[in-house]
Design an enzyme around this catalytic site. Structure first.
Site, mmCIF file in Angstrom:
data_model
loop_
_atom_site.group_PDB
_atom_site.id
_atom_site.type_symbol
_atom_site.label_atom_id
_atom_site.label_comp_id
_atom_site.label_asym_id
_atom_site.label_seq_id
_atom_site.Cartn_x
_atom_site.Cartn_y
_atom_site.Cartn_z
ATOM 1 N N SER A 61 43.131 29.784 39.826
ATOM 2 C CA SER A 61 42.121 28.926 39.604
ATOM 3 C C SER A 61 41.726 28.212 40.789
ATOM 4 O O SER A 61 40.407 27.755 40.947
ATOM 5 C CB SER A 61 42.657 27.826 38.392
ATOM 6 O OG SER A 61 43.871 27.062 38.770
ATOM 7 N N CYS A 90 43.824 31.662 30.679
ATOM 8 C CA CYS A 90 44.787 31.435 31.798
ATOM 9 C C CYS A 90 44.089 30.573 32.746
ATOM 10 O O CYS A 90 43.703 29.341 32.511
ATOM 11 C CB CYS A 90 45.385 32.793 32.189
ATOM 12 S SG CYS A 90 47.132 32.505 32.869
ATOM 13 N N HIS A 185 47.164 35.819 28.971
ATOM 14 C CA HIS A 185 46.105 36.958 29.082
ATOM 15 C C HIS A 185 46.114 37.617 27.830
ATOM 16 O O HIS A 185 46.985 38.236 27.356
ATOM 17 C CB HIS A 185 46.614 37.819 30.301
ATOM 18 C CG HIS A 185 46.442 37.225 31.408
ATOM 19 N ND1 HIS A 185 45.448 37.728 32.425
ATOM 20 C CD2 HIS A 185 46.791 36.193 32.370
ATOM 21 C CE1 HIS A 185 45.544 37.060 33.665
ATOM 22 N NE2 HIS A 185 46.452 36.126 33.535
ATOM 23 N N GLU A 187 43.872 40.392 27.614
ATOM 24 C CA GLU A 187 43.065 41.588 27.697
ATOM 25 C C GLU A 187 43.832 42.601 28.452
ATOM 26 O O GLU A 187 43.352 43.706 28.857
ATOM 27 C CB GLU A 187 42.094 41.202 28.792
ATOM 28 C CG GLU A 187 42.253 40.899 30.216
ATOM 29 C CD GLU A 187 43.160 39.869 30.577
ATOM 30 O OE1 GLU A 187 43.491 39.183 29.769
ATOM 31 O OE2 GLU A 187 43.494 39.649 31.725
HETATM 32 N N1 GLN Z 1 48.851 29.779 37.709
HETATM 33 C C1 GLN Z 1 47.676 30.165 37.786
HETATM 34 C C2 GLN Z 1 46.571 29.075 38.313
HETATM 35 O O1 GLN Z 1 46.957 28.134 38.417
HETATM 36 C C3 GLN Z 1 46.816 30.909 36.309
HETATM 37 C C4 GLN Z 1 47.562 32.146 36.161
HETATM 38 C C5 GLN Z 1 46.800 33.301 35.455
HETATM 39 O O2 GLN Z 1 45.683 33.118 35.304
HETATM 40 N N2 GLN Z 1 47.469 34.296 35.379
HETATM 41 O O3 GLN Z 1 45.358 29.338 38.620
#
Ligand code: GLN
Length: 208
Positions: A61, A90, A185, A187
């Site tokens: 992110s 996620c 996830h 997908e």
């Molecule tokens: N921990 C990740 C984040 O903070 C997210 C992990 C993921 O999308 N698999 O962006």
């Protein structure tokens, strides 16, 4: 076994975007293709005008947040999410949230769904796991594989937000209006039950 029915004829004109700045966007496109649903990657603001709904993939992110500003996407993404369906998975869910706890990296959430989240709260990469979860989708129970990879926890759910699935008593799939968000996830395997739910619910109306 999923029992939801999708009338493919109704999806002919449907075009779903997948935010293609970083992360697992290719796997989402592959799943859309397996359902014969047209899709394209969104990297530039004008590409949001060409799609009916959007998937925000998992990934990182902090990186997505930076690229969203670099590509001048933020305002248009938020405006899109106020009227059109978005499913954030996620890292994508982190972006959709109202507030990020212990937000050391200063990711700026869109505030499109009234949940608070904590990043990577299900554990680091080495503690990734896949679980079969069951959701209540329009009154029908459906099972699917959910992969938790450095997954965020939902630490607060606003009163109007529906919890569709839990893991160990915690919300991991939530929905409000045109926004769907999952900690995990969905997908990575062949199973498309949640993608079909997203399509049916928001674009075809069979399950409304
Ligand atoms: N921990 C990740 C984040 O903070 C997210 C992990 C993921 O999308 N698999 O962006």
């Amino acid at each position: 076994m999923n029992t939801m029915i999708m009338n493919m004829a109704n999806t002919d004109k449907l075009h779903i975007g997948v935010l293609g700045l970083q992360g697992d966007y290719e796997a989402h496109q592959k799943q859309l293709k397996s359902l014969e649903i047209g899709s394209s990657l969104v990297k530039l603001p004008h590409q949001l005008d060409e799609i009916d709904g959007l998937i925000l993939p998992g990934g990182e992110s902090t990186t997505m947040d930076k690229l969203i500003d670099r590509f001048n996407l933020r305002d248009k993404l938020i405006a899109f999410g106020k009227i059109k369906p978005i499913w954030g998975t996620c890292a994508g869910m982190i972006l959709l949230s109202k507030s990020i706890e212990e937000n050391q990296s200063d990711v700026k959430p869109f505030g499109l769904i009234d949940i608070d989240v904590r990043r990577t709260a299900f554990g680091r990469q080495v503690f990734s796991f896949t679980e079969v979860l069951t959701a209540e989708l329009n009154g029908q129970k459906a099972s699917f594989e959910a992969s938790f990879i450095r997954a965020p926890r939902i630490t607060r759910v606003g009163k109007d937000v529906s919890v569709l699935a839990e893991f160990n008593g915690e919300p991991v799939l939530v929905e409000k209006g045109n926004i769907l968000a999952s900690s995990f996830h969905p997908e990575l395997g062949e199973e498309t039950v949640l993608l079909r739910y997203f399509i049916n619910k928001f674009f075809i109306g069979l399950d409304r």
